[in-house]
Scaffold this motif. Structure first.
Motif, PDB file in Angstrom:
ATOM      1  N   PHE A  78       0.834  -1.212   0.000  1.00 22.62           N
ATOM      2  CA  PHE A  78       0.000   0.000   0.000  1.00 22.62           C
ATOM      3  C   PHE A  78       0.861   1.252   0.000  1.00 22.62           C
ATOM      4  O   PHE A  78       0.584   2.217  -0.729  1.00 22.62           O
ATOM      5  CB  PHE A  78      -0.916  -0.006   1.222  1.00 22.62           C
ATOM      6  CG  PHE A  78      -1.664   1.281   1.421  1.00 22.62           C
ATOM      7  CD1 PHE A  78      -2.763   1.585   0.650  1.00 22.62           C
ATOM      8  CD2 PHE A  78      -1.242   2.205   2.376  1.00 22.62           C
ATOM      9  CE1 PHE A  78      -3.449   2.788   0.820  1.00 22.62           C
ATOM     10  CE2 PHE A  78      -1.921   3.405   2.557  1.00 22.62           C
ATOM     11  CZ  PHE A  78      -3.026   3.701   1.775  1.00 22.62           C
ATOM     12  N   ILE A  79       1.915   1.256   0.799  1.00 19.79           N
ATOM     13  CA  ILE A  79       2.822   2.408   0.888  1.00 19.79           C
ATOM     14  C   ILE A  79       3.454   2.686  -0.467  1.00 19.79           C
ATOM     15  O   ILE A  79       3.532   3.842  -0.907  1.00 19.79           O
ATOM     16  CB  ILE A  79       3.895   2.143   1.959  1.00 19.79           C
ATOM     17  CG1 ILE A  79       3.275   2.205   3.355  1.00 19.79           C
ATOM     18  CG2 ILE A  79       5.046   3.135   1.842  1.00 19.79           C
ATOM     19  CD1 ILE A  79       4.163   1.654   4.451  1.00 19.79           C
ATOM     20  N   HIS A  80       3.895   1.647  -1.148  1.00 20.26           N
ATOM     21  CA  HIS A  80       4.555   1.826  -2.441  1.00 20.26           C
ATOM     22  C   HIS A  80       3.582   2.326  -3.507  1.00 20.26           C
ATOM     23  O   HIS A  80       3.947   3.137  -4.366  1.00 20.26           O
ATOM     24  CB  HIS A  80       5.197   0.518  -2.882  1.00 20.26           C
ATOM     25  CG  HIS A  80       6.443   0.202  -2.123  1.00 20.26           C
ATOM     26  ND1 HIS A  80       7.031  -1.044  -2.110  1.00 20.26           N
ATOM     27  CD2 HIS A  80       7.242   0.993  -1.357  1.00 20.26           C
ATOM     28  CE1 HIS A  80       8.112  -1.004  -1.361  1.00 20.26           C
ATOM     29  NE2 HIS A  80       8.266   0.221  -0.904  1.00 20.26           N
ATOM     30  N   MET A  81       2.348   1.854  -3.454  1.00 21.73           N
ATOM     31  CA  MET A  81       1.349   2.337  -4.411  1.00 21.73           C
ATOM     32  C   MET A  81       1.105   3.834  -4.217  1.00 21.73           C
ATOM     33  O   MET A  81       1.083   4.610  -5.186  1.00 21.73           O
ATOM     34  CB  MET A  81       0.050   1.557  -4.241  1.00 21.73           C
ATOM     35  CG  MET A  81      -1.037   1.926  -5.241  1.00 21.73           C
ATOM     36  SD  MET A  81      -2.511   0.888  -5.076  1.00 21.73           S
ATOM     37  CE  MET A  81      -3.106   1.439  -3.459  1.00 21.73           C
ATOM     38  N   MET A  82       0.938   4.269  -2.966  1.00 22.67           N
ATOM     39  CA  MET A  82       0.729   5.681  -2.675  1.00 22.67           C
ATOM     40  C   MET A  82       1.976   6.508  -2.987  1.00 22.67           C
ATOM     41  O   MET A  82       1.881   7.663  -3.421  1.00 22.67           O
ATOM     42  CB  MET A  82       0.347   5.857  -1.209  1.00 22.67           C
ATOM     43  CG  MET A  82      -1.010   5.280  -0.845  1.00 22.67           C
ATOM     44  SD  MET A  82      -2.341   6.008  -1.838  1.00 22.67           S
ATOM     45  CE  MET A  82      -2.208   7.740  -1.356  1.00 22.67           C
ATOM     46  N   MET A  83       3.130   5.924  -2.786  1.00 19.91           N
ATOM     47  CA  MET A  83       4.390   6.615  -3.067  1.00 19.91           C
ATOM     48  C   MET A  83       4.520   6.946  -4.550  1.00 19.91           C
ATOM     49  O   MET A  83       4.939   8.047  -4.930  1.00 19.91           O
ATOM     50  CB  MET A  83       5.542   5.710  -2.611  1.00 19.91           C
ATOM     51  CG  MET A  83       6.918   6.322  -2.706  1.00 19.91           C
ATOM     52  SD  MET A  83       8.100   5.173  -1.962  1.00 19.91           S
ATOM     53  CE  MET A  83       9.621   5.785  -2.710  1.00 19.91           C
ATOM     54  N   ILE A  84       4.121   5.998  -5.401  1.00 26.32           N
ATOM     55  CA  ILE A  84       4.179   6.236  -6.846  1.00 26.32           C
ATOM     56  C   ILE A  84       3.118   7.248  -7.265  1.00 26.32           C
ATOM     57  O   ILE A  84       3.377   8.151  -8.070  1.00 26.32           O
ATOM     58  CB  ILE A  84       3.998   4.913  -7.615  1.00 26.32           C
ATOM     59  CG1 ILE A  84       5.164   3.968  -7.321  1.00 26.32           C
ATOM     60  CG2 ILE A  84       3.916   5.170  -9.116  1.00 26.32           C
ATOM     61  CD1 ILE A  84       4.996   2.579  -7.908  1.00 26.32           C
TER      62      ILE A  84
END
Length: 297
Positions: free
Chosen positions: A47-53
Motif C-alpha cells: 500500500f505504501i509503495h502504491m501511494m508513493m508512486i
C-alpha cells in the motif's frame, strides 16, 4: 510528450498496477486465512509503495486535486507531504521486514529466539509507532514547499510541474539534511546488520545440510525462498537509496533546477516500489497458486 516522460509514466503505471494486484491478493489471503505477521508487513509495504508512486509528482492525484479547483499551494503541499510520509515509511517497513525475518529464522538456541512471540504480539503497536513518527517527522515539509504558476522560474528546485522547494537558511537546510540522514543511515545500518545475520544463518544451514543429496532436501523451503526474496529486496533498496541520496544531495547543494537530474531521480525513486511487487508475486508460491486459481475460475 518527451521520451523521458514516457518512460516515467510507463514505470509509474506498471508500479501502480503491480502494487494494486499484490494488495488485492494480500487482502484476500489475510481475510481468507489466519494472517501471518509477515503478510501484514508485506501488505502494508505494498500500500505504501502504491501511494508513493501516485504522489511522486506530475501524477493523477495532482490532476484530480486540480480538477476539484484546489489551489496550487494546497495541491503541492498535500501531494509532497504524502509522498514524503510514504518514502519514510518505505524505509521503516523495509527495515522492519528484514529484522522480522532475521528473528523468525534464528535457531531456538539464539538470543533472538525469545523475541519471536513478542514480535507477533506487538506488531500492531510497531505499525502505529512507525506511522505516527513519519506523519509527524514529515510535517516540516508543509513549511518548505509551495505551489507556483510561473514556469519561467529557474532558480528554484521544482519537484513537479506545480511545486517547488522554498529557499531556506543554510543552517536550517543543513539541520534538516543531518536529521534525515541520521534517521536513514541508522535504518539502513539495521537493515544491513539484519541481512548479514540472515546470510550467516543461511550459510551455516547450508554447510550443515551439504551432505544431503536427495532432491527433496535440495529444493528450497518456503522459508528459505522468502528469506532470499527479502535479502534481494533489501540489497536493491539500499543501492537505490544511496543513488537517490547522492542525487538529492547534489540538488540541495546546487539549489538549482536541472530537468535531467530531476528526471533521473524520479526514475530511481520509483524503481524500488515498482520492482518490489513483481519480485514478491514471482517468488511467493501462495500468490502464484492464488493467481492460478483465479485464472481457472
Amino acid at each position: 510528450m518527451s521520451s523521458s516522460n514516457t518512460v516515467l509514466y510507463f514505470q509509474g503505471g506498471l508500479g501502480v498496477l503491480a502494487n494494486m494486484l499484490l494488495l488485492f491478493l494480500y487482502t484476500f489471503i489475510i481475510l481468507g486465512h489466519r494472517p501471518k505477521p509477515m503478510d501484514l508487513i508485506s501488505c502494508q509495504l505494498t500500500f505504501i509503495h502504491m501511494m508513493m508512486i501516485l504522489t511522486g509528482g506530475d501524477t493523477l492525484i495532482e490532476d484530480i486535486l486540480e480538477s476539484l479547483k484546489f489551489g496550487a499551494d494546497f495541491k503541492c503541499k498535500t501531494t509532497f507531504y504524502i509522498n514524503r510520509v510514504m518514502r519514510g515509511l518505505s524505509i521503516c517497513i523495509t527495515c522492519l521486514l528484514s529484522v522480522f525475518q532475521a528473528i523468525m529464522i534464528s535457531p531456538s538456541t539464539s538470543s533472538l529466539a525469545k523475541f519471536k512471540h513478542k514480535l507477533k504480539t506487538y506488531i500492531i503497536y510497531v505499525f502505529f509507532c512507525l506511522w505516527s513518527f513519519n506523519l509527524l517527522f514529515s510535517s516540516r515539509w508543509f513549511f518548505y514547499v509551495a505551489g507556483f504558476t510561473n514556469v519561467s522560474e529557474i532558480n528554484q528546485i521544482k519537484v513537479s510541474k506545480s511545486c517547488l522547494l522554498v529557499p531556506v537558511n543554510h543552517i536550517i537546510r543543513g539541520l534538516m539534511l543531518t536529521v534525515t540522514m541520521s534517521r536513514d543511515v541508522f535504518l539502513v545500518g539495521v537493515m544491513l546488520t539484519a541481512s548479514t545475520h540472515i546470510v550467516f544463518i543461511l550459510f551455516r544451514h547450508q554447510r550443515q545440510c551439504k551432505h544431503l543429496h536427495s532432491v527433496s532436501h535440495l529444493r528450497a523451503s518456503p522459508e528459505k525462498r522468502a528469506t532470499q526474496t527479502i535479502l534481494l529486496l533489501v540489497v536493491f533498496f539500499v543501492v537505490m537509496y544511496w543513488v537517490d541520496f547522492i542525487i538529492s544531495f547534489t540538488l540541495i547543494l546546487l539549489w538549482r533546477y536541472n530537468s535531467v537530474i530531476v528526471t533521473v531521480q524520479k526514475f530511481v525513486v520509483n524503481a524500488y516500489p515498482t520492482i518490489t511487487p513483481l519480485v514478491q508475486i514471482s517468488s511467493d508460491k501462495r500468490i502464484i497458486n492464488l493467481l492460478k486459481n483465479l485464472r481457472s475460475k
